[in-house]
Design a protein around this motif. Structure first.
Motif, PDB file in Angstrom:
ATOM      1  N   VAL A  66     -27.455 -26.804  80.412  1.00 49.10           N
ATOM      2  CA  VAL A  66     -27.394 -28.219  80.803  1.00 49.10           C
ATOM      3  C   VAL A  66     -28.242 -29.106  79.885  1.00 49.10           C
ATOM      4  O   VAL A  66     -27.745 -30.119  79.372  1.00 49.10           O
ATOM      5  N   PRO A  67     -29.522 -28.774  79.638  1.00 49.60           N
ATOM      6  CA  PRO A  67     -30.282 -29.607  78.692  1.00 49.60           C
ATOM      7  C   PRO A  67     -29.668 -29.611  77.290  1.00 49.60           C
ATOM      8  O   PRO A  67     -29.645 -30.659  76.626  1.00 49.60           O
ATOM      9  N   ALA A  68     -29.170 -28.458  76.844  1.00 50.27           N
ATOM     10  CA  ALA A  68     -28.553 -28.382  75.524  1.00 50.27           C
ATOM     11  C   ALA A  68     -27.315 -29.265  75.460  1.00 50.27           C
ATOM     12  O   ALA A  68     -27.075 -29.964  74.456  1.00 50.27           O
ATOM     13  N   LEU A  69     -26.518 -29.262  76.511  1.00 50.40           N
ATOM     14  CA  LEU A  69     -25.317 -30.090  76.554  1.00 50.40           C
ATOM     15  C   LEU A  69     -25.665 -31.572  76.483  1.00 50.40           C
ATOM     16  O   LEU A  69     -25.051 -32.337  75.725  1.00 50.40           O
ATOM     17  N   LEU A  70     -26.664 -31.986  77.262  1.00 46.28           N
ATOM     18  CA  LEU A  70     -27.056 -33.399  77.277  1.00 46.28           C
ATOM     19  C   LEU A  70     -27.572 -33.843  75.907  1.00 46.28           C
ATOM     20  O   LEU A  70     -27.222 -34.931  75.421  1.00 46.28           O
ATOM     21  N   LEU A  71     -28.386 -33.009  75.273  1.00 45.05           N
ATOM     22  CA  LEU A  71     -28.909 -33.360  73.959  1.00 45.05           C
ATOM     23  C   LEU A  71     -27.806 -33.363  72.906  1.00 45.05           C
ATOM     24  O   LEU A  71     -27.798 -34.216  72.007  1.00 45.05           O
ATOM     25  N   ALA A  72     -26.880 -32.416  72.997  1.00 47.42           N
ATOM     26  CA  ALA A  72     -25.765 -32.385  72.045  1.00 47.42           C
ATOM     27  C   ALA A  72     -24.881 -33.620  72.204  1.00 47.42           C
ATOM     28  O   ALA A  72     -24.420 -34.197  71.204  1.00 47.42           O
ATOM     29  N   LEU A  73     -24.645 -34.042  73.443  1.00 50.96           N
ATOM     30  CA  LEU A  73     -23.872 -35.264  73.676  1.00 50.96           C
ATOM     31  C   LEU A  73     -24.601 -36.484  73.118  1.00 50.96           C
ATOM     32  O   LEU A  73     -23.979 -37.396  72.559  1.00 50.96           O
ATOM     33  N   LEU A  74     -25.918 -36.498  73.270  1.00 51.08           N
ATOM     34  CA  LEU A  74     -26.719 -37.589  72.712  1.00 51.08           C
ATOM     35  C   LEU A  74     -26.596 -37.621  71.196  1.00 51.08           C
ATOM     36  O   LEU A  74     -26.383 -38.687  70.592  1.00 51.08           O
TER      37      LEU A  74
END
Length: 301
Positions: A82-90
């Protein structure tokens, strides 16, 4: 690394297998999170989410077949992805590694303040958590460690909020950097969203850190002190980026870079402090063009 990155994005099954295997390895949140960052940047968020869901289903089936707890696996998967996904989307949205990490620093600062608002009394909160941890140590037979933790709880608890936020941010930032590093290994992707070695948090964040630190010295208020620590400590990543720049564009040999990362687990507090000082001063004085100019002048001379 190039072969691994290309293999991971070549076929959907490769991606699912890569996410599954890395989640079972040591340092799973970092490794599996980095793979997810790569997949989001290379194949898009929707496809990456489907591949992560398939990996979670595959591992859940295997865990269930062997009688291992599936919920624990799902918690590990969520904490890694989840944190990786949010940062990748950012990163995909900003198209800039530097801007994405600057935003993450602001989020870390807000999280520090939010923790004090949500918990009310962080010291009491962490003392309770430490007591639970000491009890768990006692049950596992680590009586000496339990006694030491209990004796030092009053000294550790006031530091826990800023350490928790800083370590969480550092782990998340490294996941983004590692995943982006894998992405850069793909054909024609190198440097497309900026280079890690060029990371510069800027003077605005440096000025905020200076003001907050001054307030912390004057007021001795816990939430301001915690915020000042986080705002200073995050600059260790800019210090690390400068080390990488000194290798790629400067005179630093690769073994020196390897030595720094090898010593990081041993000299963590000292080394992070040194890197933070280097990164913070670099935010004000921007060492890279100065070093490049001196090297150019020495070559011309």
């Amino acid at each position: 690394m190039r072969t691994l990155a290309s293999w991971l994005v070549a076929r959907p099954w490769n991606s699912v297998l890569g996410l599954s295997l890395t989640l079972l390895l040591p340092f799973a949140p970092m490794l599996s999170g980095a793979v997810l960052v790569l997949l989001v940047l290379a194949n898009g968020a929707q496809r990456a989410i489907l591949q992560a869901a398939a990996a979670a289903a595959l591992l859940s089936g295997l865990m269930f077949a062997f009688g291992d707890p599936v919920p624990l696996l799902l918690v590990d998967a969520a904490s890694a992805w989840v944190p990786a996904l949010l940062l990748a989307l950012l990163l995909a949205g900003t198209r800039s590694l530097t801007l994405s990490l600057q935003v993450s620093v602001i989020v870390a600062a807000l999280a520090t303040l939010g923790f004090f608002v949500a918990v009310g009394d962080p010291i009491a909160f962490w003392e309770s958590r430490l007591a639970e941890l000491a009890g768990a140590f006692e049950e596992m037979g680590f009586s000496e460690e339990s006694g030491l933790l209990t004796a030092q709880a009053d000294k550790i608890a006031p530091q826990m909020t800023m350490l928790f936020v800083f370590l969480t941010w550092s782990m998340s930032a490294l996941v983004l950097v590692l995943g982006y590093g894998l992405y850069q290994q793909l054909p024609e992707k190198k440097g497309t969203l900026g280079r890690f070695s060029d990371l510069h948090f800027g003077r605005v964040l440096a000025l905020v850190m200076a003001v907050v630190s001054l307030l912390a010295l004057v007021t001795n208020v816990a939430w301001i002190e915690s915020l000042a620590f986080v705002m200073f400590a995050v600059f260790w990543l800019q210090g690390a980026a400068l080390v990488h720049w000194l290798h790629t564009d400067g005179p630093l040999p690769v073994m020196a870079v390897v030595a720094i990362y090898a010593l990081l687990p041993i000299l963590n507090l000292l080394l992070v402090t040194v890197l933070a000082v280097v990164g913070y001063t670099d935010a004000w004085f921007n060492y890279r063009p100065r070093i490049a100019a001196r090297r150019a002048a020495s070559r011309d001379g």
